[in-house]
Design a protein around this motif. Structure first.
Motif, PDB file in Angstrom:
ATOM      1  N   THR A 191      -0.382 -45.114  37.255  1.00 43.87           N
ATOM      2  CA  THR A 191       0.303 -44.237  36.722  1.00 43.87           C
ATOM      3  C   THR A 191       0.557 -42.977  37.383  1.00 43.87           C
ATOM      4  O   THR A 191       1.278 -42.115  36.920  1.00 43.87           O
ATOM      5  CB  THR A 191      -0.370 -43.946  35.276  1.00 43.87           C
ATOM      6  OG1 THR A 191      -1.693 -43.744  35.694  1.00 43.87           O
ATOM      7  CG2 THR A 191      -0.441 -45.180  34.547  1.00 43.87           C
ATOM      8  N   GLY A 192      -0.020 -42.604  38.427  1.00 41.54           N
ATOM      9  CA  GLY A 192       0.228 -41.617  39.211  1.00 41.54           C
ATOM     10  C   GLY A 192       1.631 -41.158  39.838  1.00 41.54           C
ATOM     11  O   GLY A 192       2.304 -40.376  39.901  1.00 41.54           O
ATOM     12  N   PHE A 193       2.122 -42.593  39.938  1.00 43.88           N
ATOM     13  CA  PHE A 193       3.619 -42.516  40.162  1.00 43.88           C
ATOM     14  C   PHE A 193       4.447 -42.038  39.141  1.00 43.88           C
ATOM     15  O   PHE A 193       5.800 -41.975  39.582  1.00 43.88           O
ATOM     16  CB  PHE A 193       4.043 -44.064  40.874  1.00 43.88           C
ATOM     17  CG  PHE A 193       3.222 -44.467  42.103  1.00 43.88           C
ATOM     18  CD1 PHE A 193       2.929 -43.445  43.234  1.00 43.88           C
ATOM     19  CD2 PHE A 193       2.904 -45.556  42.308  1.00 43.88           C
ATOM     20  CE1 PHE A 193       2.488 -43.616  44.276  1.00 43.88           C
ATOM     21  CE2 PHE A 193       2.390 -45.987  43.552  1.00 43.88           C
ATOM     22  CZ  PHE A 193       2.217 -45.212  44.633  1.00 43.88           C
ATOM     23  N   LEU A 194       4.164 -42.062  37.943  1.00 44.54           N
ATOM     24  CA  LEU A 194       5.064 -41.595  37.056  1.00 44.54           C
ATOM     25  C   LEU A 194       5.107 -40.134  37.093  1.00 44.54           C
ATOM     26  O   LEU A 194       5.771 -39.293  36.451  1.00 44.54           O
ATOM     27  CB  LEU A 194       4.420 -42.129  35.457  1.00 44.54           C
ATOM     28  CG  LEU A 194       4.455 -43.555  35.455  1.00 44.54           C
ATOM     29  CD1 LEU A 194       4.019 -43.954  33.999  1.00 44.54           C
ATOM     30  CD2 LEU A 194       5.858 -43.885  35.740  1.00 44.54           C
ATOM     31  N   ARG A 195       4.195 -39.192  37.891  1.00 39.18           N
ATOM     32  CA  ARG A 195       4.395 -37.840  37.927  1.00 39.18           C
ATOM     33  C   ARG A 195       4.350 -37.114  36.581  1.00 39.18           C
ATOM     34  O   ARG A 195       5.115 -36.355  36.313  1.00 39.18           O
ATOM     35  CB  ARG A 195       5.728 -37.575  38.711  1.00 39.18           C
ATOM     36  CG  ARG A 195       5.647 -38.188  40.225  1.00 39.18           C
ATOM     37  CD  ARG A 195       6.890 -37.875  40.900  1.00 39.18           C
ATOM     38  NE  ARG A 195       6.985 -38.585  42.157  1.00 39.18           N
ATOM     39  CZ  ARG A 195       6.965 -39.871  42.639  1.00 39.18           C
ATOM     40  NH1 ARG A 195       7.089 -40.769  41.685  1.00 39.18           N
ATOM     41  NH2 ARG A 195       6.963 -40.211  43.664  1.00 39.18           N
ATOM     42  N   GLY A 196       3.360 -37.592  35.734  1.00 45.19           N
ATOM     43  CA  GLY A 196       2.996 -36.893  34.540  1.00 45.19           C
ATOM     44  C   GLY A 196       4.098 -37.304  33.383  1.00 45.19           C
ATOM     45  O   GLY A 196       3.913 -36.589  32.356  1.00 45.19           O
ATOM     46  N   GLN A 197       4.977 -38.119  33.597  1.00 42.86           N
ATOM     47  CA  GLN A 197       5.852 -38.636  32.537  1.00 42.86           C
ATOM     48  C   GLN A 197       4.999 -39.425  31.671  1.00 42.86           C
ATOM     49  O   GLN A 197       5.381 -39.841  30.341  1.00 42.86           O
ATOM     50  CB  GLN A 197       6.989 -39.333  33.190  1.00 42.86           C
ATOM     51  CG  GLN A 197       7.953 -38.473  33.908  1.00 42.86           C
ATOM     52  CD  GLN A 197       8.448 -37.402  33.211  1.00 42.86           C
ATOM     53  OE1 GLN A 197       8.842 -37.511  32.079  1.00 42.86           O
ATOM     54  NE2 GLN A 197       8.529 -36.192  33.537  1.00 42.86           N
ATOM     55  N   ARG A 198       3.873 -40.172  31.897  1.00 41.53           N
ATOM     56  CA  ARG A 198       2.823 -41.227  31.282  1.00 41.53           C
ATOM     57  C   ARG A 198       3.549 -42.435  30.807  1.00 41.53           C
ATOM     58  O   ARG A 198       3.015 -43.168  30.108  1.00 41.53           O
ATOM     59  CB  ARG A 198       2.550 -40.242  30.083  1.00 41.53           C
ATOM     60  CG  ARG A 198       1.593 -39.038  30.495  1.00 41.53           C
ATOM     61  CD  ARG A 198       1.300 -38.202  29.431  1.00 41.53           C
ATOM     62  NE  ARG A 198       1.122 -36.839  29.784  1.00 41.53           N
ATOM     63  CZ  ARG A 198       0.831 -35.669  29.027  1.00 41.53           C
ATOM     64  NH1 ARG A 198       0.941 -36.030  27.639  1.00 41.53           N
ATOM     65  NH2 ARG A 198       0.801 -34.700  29.370  1.00 41.53           N
ATOM     66  N   LYS A 199       4.944 -42.591  30.922  1.00 39.46           N
ATOM     67  CA  LYS A 199       5.656 -43.849  30.607  1.00 39.46           C
ATOM     68  C   LYS A 199       6.845 -44.061  31.360  1.00 39.46           C
ATOM     69  O   LYS A 199       7.458 -43.105  31.758  1.00 39.46           O
ATOM     70  CB  LYS A 199       5.780 -44.120  29.231  1.00 39.46           C
ATOM     71  CG  LYS A 199       6.884 -42.861  28.365  1.00 39.46           C
ATOM     72  CD  LYS A 199       6.966 -42.975  26.952  1.00 39.46           C
ATOM     73  CE  LYS A 199       7.718 -41.882  26.478  1.00 39.46           C
ATOM     74  NZ  LYS A 199       9.234 -41.844  26.762  1.00 39.46           N
ATOM     75  N   VAL A 200       7.323 -45.191  31.455  1.00 41.43           N
ATOM     76  CA  VAL A 200       8.658 -45.572  31.917  1.00 41.43           C
ATOM     77  C   VAL A 200       9.753 -45.510  30.975  1.00 41.43           C
ATOM     78  O   VAL A 200       9.674 -46.292  30.107  1.00 41.43           O
ATOM     79  CB  VAL A 200       8.546 -46.748  32.823  1.00 41.43           C
ATOM     80  CG1 VAL A 200      10.011 -47.242  33.336  1.00 41.43           C
ATOM     81  CG2 VAL A 200       7.413 -46.830  33.907  1.00 41.43           C
ATOM     82  N   ASP A 201      10.687 -44.827  31.291  1.00 46.00           N
ATOM     83  CA  ASP A 201      11.993 -44.715  30.259  1.00 46.00           C
ATOM     84  C   ASP A 201      12.969 -45.502  30.652  1.00 46.00           C
ATOM     85  O   ASP A 201      12.986 -46.258  32.022  1.00 46.00           O
ATOM     86  CB  ASP A 201      12.579 -43.307  30.155  1.00 46.00           C
ATOM     87  CG  ASP A 201      11.451 -42.364  29.449  1.00 46.00           C
ATOM     88  OD1 ASP A 201      10.443 -42.813  28.490  1.00 46.00           O
ATOM     89  OD2 ASP A 201      11.277 -41.217  29.865  1.00 46.00           O
TER      90      ASP A 201
END
Length: 222
Positions: A191-201
């Motif tokens: 989840t660190g690869f989401l860079r704070g987004q917390r979910k994949v859009d």
């Protein structure tokens, strides 16, 4: 002695929360879903005082859903504390001896809004949880994980149970959903690869961009 998380659970939306990575599950991220018919915990967070207090304040747990064997943490303690039902795909239920466990084969309805879907490949009993609210959210465990660009992809590792079956499971998800019914993915790690987004859009769009034929030839990583 219980260790404390360095961070509190963080909101993904008004009704979905992400826990800090759990070292007991190799850095796995678990999620909490507020449901009118009973709250759902997806995989095991660290069993510390802060997370226990959070779960109590939110009204407890109706279901603990395990996406795969690697997400099994302190299941016994969680079930004892909250009296929740534990749901896991039938091929991995044997890993929880002595516990009251509900197992399923292909699919299982937890509530009018949430459904478990068997997606084998990463492990024999790997499964996702589909939550139809908020445009459709898929909790993927380690079946699909964000890469360094934050894109949802399958990762072939040395411990992958069956790579081609994992890709077939992705194909079935693409057949099952649409851009209208699957807008987000909440992965169970990386989840660190989401860079704070917390979910994949744009989840469905990104699934459709995967080249499954090319992925079949991918060699295992570390």
């Amino acid at each position: 002695m219980q260790h404390r998380s360095t961070k509190s659970p963080r909101p993904v939306s008004d009704t979905v929360f992400a826990f800090p990575p759990n070292r007991d599950t190799m850095g796995g991220t678990s999620y909490f879903i507020l449901e009118n018919s009973g709250n759902i915990l997806v995989d095991c967070p660290a069993w510390d005082a802060e997370n226990q207090e959070f779960l109590q304040e939110k009204g407890g747990i109706r279901w603990l859903f395990l996406t795969h064997r690697g997400a099994i943490g302190r299941v016994k303690e969680i079930q004892a504390a909250f009296g929740c039902e534990v749901l896991i795909q039938e091929q991995e239920a044997y890993l929880l001896p002595g516990l009251a466990v509900t197992s399923f084969q292909f699919e299982f309805i937890l509530s009018p809004s949430s459904q478990a879907i068997w997606t084998p490949g990463h492990t024999p009993g790997s499964a996702c949880l589909y939550h139809r609210e908020q445009g459709g959210i898929l909790f993927t465990g380690r079946h699909l994980l964000p890469n360094q660009q934050g894109e949802p992809v399958p990762l072939r590792i040395a411990k992958t149970f069956h790579w081609r079956r994992q890709l077939e499971s992705i194909g079935k998800l693409r057949d099952r959903f649409s851009a209208e019914t699957l807008q987000s993915i909440c992965p169970g790690a990386n989840t660190g690869f989401l860079r704070g987004q917390r979910k994949v859009d744009r989840a469905y769009e990104q699934l459709m961009q995967l080249d499954l034929e090319a992925l079949r030839e991918m060699k295992p990583g570390l």
